[in-house]
Structure formats: C-alpha cells, structure tokens
Design a protein around this motif. Structure first.
Motif, PDB file in Angstrom:
ATOM      1  N   UNK A 151     -22.913  58.164  -6.777  1.00 27.02           N
ATOM      2  CA  UNK A 151     -23.315  57.392  -5.804  1.00 27.02           C
ATOM      3  C   UNK A 151     -24.013  56.106  -6.212  1.00 27.02           C
ATOM      4  N   UNK A 152     -24.807  56.272  -7.303  1.00 29.01           N
ATOM      5  CA  UNK A 152     -25.198  54.822  -7.753  1.00 29.01           C
ATOM      6  C   UNK A 152     -24.023  53.945  -8.265  1.00 29.01           C
ATOM      7  N   UNK A 153     -23.102  54.082  -8.873  1.00 34.96           N
ATOM      8  CA  UNK A 153     -22.139  53.364  -9.320  1.00 34.96           C
ATOM      9  C   UNK A 153     -21.099  53.002  -8.245  1.00 34.96           C
ATOM     10  N   UNK A 154     -21.276  53.676  -6.998  1.00 27.33           N
ATOM     11  CA  UNK A 154     -20.485  53.158  -5.786  1.00 27.33           C
ATOM     12  C   UNK A 154     -21.310  52.241  -4.753  1.00 27.33           C
ATOM     13  N   UNK A 155     -22.577  52.161  -5.238  1.00 31.79           N
ATOM     14  CA  UNK A 155     -23.558  51.278  -4.580  1.00 31.79           C
ATOM     15  C   UNK A 155     -24.291  52.094  -3.327  1.00 31.79           C
ATOM     16  N   UNK A 156     -24.154  53.283  -3.198  1.00 30.07           N
ATOM     17  CA  UNK A 156     -24.583  54.201  -2.049  1.00 30.07           C
ATOM     18  C   UNK A 156     -26.042  54.723  -2.400  1.00 30.07           C
ATOM     19  N   UNK A 157     -26.600  54.495  -3.507  1.00 27.26           N
ATOM     20  CA  UNK A 157     -28.020  54.816  -3.834  1.00 27.26           C
ATOM     21  C   UNK A 157     -28.491  54.005  -4.904  1.00 27.26           C
ATOM     22  N   UNK A 158     -29.856  53.905  -4.699  1.00 34.52           N
ATOM     23  CA  UNK A 158     -30.446  52.784  -5.379  1.00 34.52           C
ATOM     24  C   UNK A 158     -30.810  53.440  -6.761  1.00 34.52           C
ATOM     25  N   UNK A 159     -30.978  52.502  -7.822  1.00 37.00           N
ATOM     26  CA  UNK A 159     -31.710  53.097  -8.973  1.00 37.00           C
ATOM     27  C   UNK A 159     -33.059  52.851  -9.287  1.00 37.00           C
ATOM     28  N   UNK A 160     -33.606  54.145  -9.313  1.00 35.74           N
ATOM     29  CA  UNK A 160     -34.978  54.145  -9.419  1.00 35.74           C
ATOM     30  C   UNK A 160     -35.427  53.887 -10.794  1.00 35.74           C
ATOM     31  N   UNK A 161     -36.867  53.463 -11.130  1.00 39.21           N
ATOM     32  CA  UNK A 161     -37.282  53.098 -12.157  1.00 39.21           C
ATOM     33  C   UNK A 161     -36.914  54.072 -13.467  1.00 39.21           C
ATOM     34  N   UNK A 162     -37.148  55.481 -12.923  1.00 37.65           N
ATOM     35  CA  UNK A 162     -36.914  56.434 -13.785  1.00 37.65           C
ATOM     36  C   UNK A 162     -35.684  56.535 -14.542  1.00 37.65           C
ATOM     37  N   UNK A 163     -34.612  56.428 -13.457  1.00 32.39           N
ATOM     38  CA  UNK A 163     -33.066  56.460 -13.723  1.00 32.39           C
ATOM     39  C   UNK A 163     -32.567  55.059 -14.703  1.00 32.39           C
TER      40      UNK A 163
END
Length: 366
Positions: A37-49
């Motif tokens: 989902x991150x790579x598809x722009x559907x989820x944000x990247x948290x600081x931990x990730x």
C-alpha cells in the motif's frame, strides 16, 4: 519540509535485490500488506517504517526525498544478455535510474556542449552502414582505425561512465538521454577492452539513430541496426575488406591491435563482407569456443579512461567546494557506496580531494 518520493521506496528495494515479501520479513514495523500500500501511495510512511527502510536498505533519508523520475527499462537501450529473469531486469532498471539521477544532479551546475548528428533512419532512408560513414565524416575522423574512441565520443558531449555491474547481470552497456538532453553511456567495466570499445560504438548508434525519431516500429530490429552501425563505424568496409582475406591466428591478432576491435568482430565483419565463407566462419567460431575466446580473447589492448564525468565530479569538489560527504548526500548515497561507484572509478580523485586547486569555470569542455 521534505516529502518522501514513494517511487524511490520501490527503487531502493529493487536496487538491493529485495522483493516486497523478502523485505517485509526483515522489517518489524511493516507487513507486506502495508509495504504494498505504501508503494502504491495508499498508505503513509510512518517515522518508524521510514527509519527501518533506511536501515535495512542502507540508504540515507536523502535518497527517498529526491524528485528524479523513475523510468521503466524500456526507456533505455542496452547491449545485453540478461538471462532475462524479472528480478534481474528490475535490478538493472533500479541501478540505471540511480546512476541517471546522480548524473542529473551534477548537470544542474554544469553546461555540456552537445554536437551530434541525430538522424531518423526511417525518414532519411539511410542504412546503419551509411549512417556510420556520415558520422565518421561529421566527427572529422581520418581514414583507418579510431585510435581513441572514448575521447572521440566524449568530445561530442556524451558522458561515459564505466560501472561495476553485478556479476549476475550479463550486460555490456546501456545508453539514454537525460531530461536536460545530455546523452549518457553506462558501460560494464568488467568486460574486455575490445568489447568495451564495440559496446560504446553500439550505444553511439542507439543515441544517434533511435532516440530522436519518436516511436520506433516494432518491426525494426534496433539491436541489429546498432551492431551494424558499430561495425561500420569502427571498421569501414571499403577500408578493411582487403585485410580480411586469408585469415590466420597471427593476422587476426595484428588486425585486432590495429583496428582496436575484437577477433570475433573481425570474423563477423569478414563473413558479412564475403571474405569468409559460411563454412570458414563456422570453423573459426568452433575454434574460438574451443579456446575459450568467447569470454576472454588474447591480445587485449589498452584503452583510455573516460574524462567527462571525472571533470564534473572534480568541479563540484573544486569550485563548488563540496566535501565528499556533501556530494554523497546530494546523490542520496552512503559514503561507502559513493566511493565504490565513483571514486574507485576515478582513483586520482582521492588525492585530488586533499589538494589546493585554482578556481575553474562552470562550463565543462572536453
């Protein structure tokens, strides 16, 4: 505030040889579902990730902030034998995109003069062989062998970088034109010098014949066209044909040293010009295989080192007063990787960084 470029997460992952699933297994803060989902722009990247991605993929955070476009492999031309697994293709694509972005960063501060006869073969009706003759004339080359092809090509404004490709990637070279119009060749530094020379000529053919004419019909064999261009550019038929009769080991060695091409290229040229019969050519190919010359020919010759990218790097260290760490940060690379890709290719930059030098102009000329 810097914004993460989502495309560069996938770029970083593939450049390290990770699939989504294998990367997820290494991470504590993200599952494959979340990574997808991150790579598809559907989820944000948290600081931990984000912190864990930087640590596992071994890129500084600046790598992920860069705004360079990421291009698919079909955007580039390359001379290769990949074994064509999807993972190898993705790895190659990522490596080329990272190098392309680094060179674009350098080009923000310099000006390179391009002097190239881009030609649409379809519109002009020229054959690759005729194109090669015209390019030799345009470059004002004398008859006979090209003594220093690398210098000739760089004098026209083409950047050449000798790069240590992963040994699993069976590629000789790749070419493309940057968004600001500067042609670039990335050549495998681990192949024989004679193959490097033919690869540069091959990629020159791509740059001149295949980048400026718009969409090329799938009916055209652009790799064959680039090979034919390279053969004629390095060995004009009317000049070399008389030398290609009655070939022996000794004669081929002499011709190799004189024309600065491989024995295999000479034999193929002889077959093409009819100075070898098909049966004679097959016997030579069998002999080459028997002696292991396909991988390593005898009588390799010395070639010059590319200078244009070296000068661009040197200018940033010199006039623009970048430290090695600052230039590594600009590229989004860690210091060890910067050393491996650039300073090991231009070893005298190590000494240069410790010297006092006079200010130079920001215009790069060969």
């Amino acid at each position: 505030m810097n914004t993460i470029n989502i495309e560069r997460i996938k770029l970083a992952r593939e450049s390290r040889g990770f699939s989504q699933s294998t990367l997820a297994k290494e991470m504590k803060s993200a599952s494959q579902v979340l990574l997808s989902k991150i790579e598809k722009g559907l989820s944000n990247v948290t600081d931990d990730v984000f912190s864990e991605l930087c640590l596992i993929l071994d890129y500084p955070k600046e790598f992920f902030y860069k705004k360079h476009n990421v291009y698919p492999l079909k955007h580039f031309y390359f001379r290769k034998n990949l074994g064509t697994s999807m993972s190898k293709a993705r790895f190659l694509e990522s490596q080329i995109n990272i190098l392309s972005g680094n060179i674009c960063d350098l080009l923000d501060a310099v000006e390179i003069e391009i002097d190239l006869p881009f030609t649409d073969l379809h519109k002009t009706g020229l054959s690759p062989e005729q194109m090669a003759d015209r390019v030799r004339e345009y470059f004002k080359l004398p008859k006979g062998p090209i003594k220093d092809l690398i210098k000739v090509v760089e004098e026209q404004g083409i950047v050449i970088h000798l790069f240590d490709f992963n040994s699993d990637i069976k590629i000789s070279g790749v070419s493309y034109i940057t968004p600001v119009g500067i042609p670039v060749m990335i050549i495998n530094k681990n192949i024989a010098n004679s193959r490097i020379i033919f690869t540069i000529a091959h990629e020159l053919g791509h740059i001149l014949m295949h980048f400026k004419g718009g969409i090329i019909s799938e009916d055209r064999n652009v790799e064959n066209e680039a090979d034919r261009f390279a053969s004629s550019f390095l060995m004009p038929s009317n000049e070399i044909k008389s030398n290609l009769y009655y070939l022996t080991d000794e004669k081929l060695g002499d011709l190799k040293r004189y024309w600065k091409v491989s024995i295999q290229a000479l034999l193929f040229k002889a077959k093409d010009l009819g100075t070898l019969t098909q049966d004679q050519y097959r016997r030579w190919v069998t002999k080459i295989s028997y002696y292991g010359w396909r991988k390593q020919e005898p009588l390799e010759f010395e070639i010059s080192e590319p200078k244009l990218l070296y000068k661009m790097l040197k200018l940033h260290f010199d006039e623009l007063q970048y430290s090695k760490m600052e230039l590594s940060t600009l590229f989004g690379l860690n210091a060890l990787e910067f050393d491996k890709i650039y300073l090991q290719s231009y070893s005298d930059l190590h000494n240069y960084l410790n010297e006092d030098n006079k200010v130079r102009k920001l215009k790069i000329s060969y």
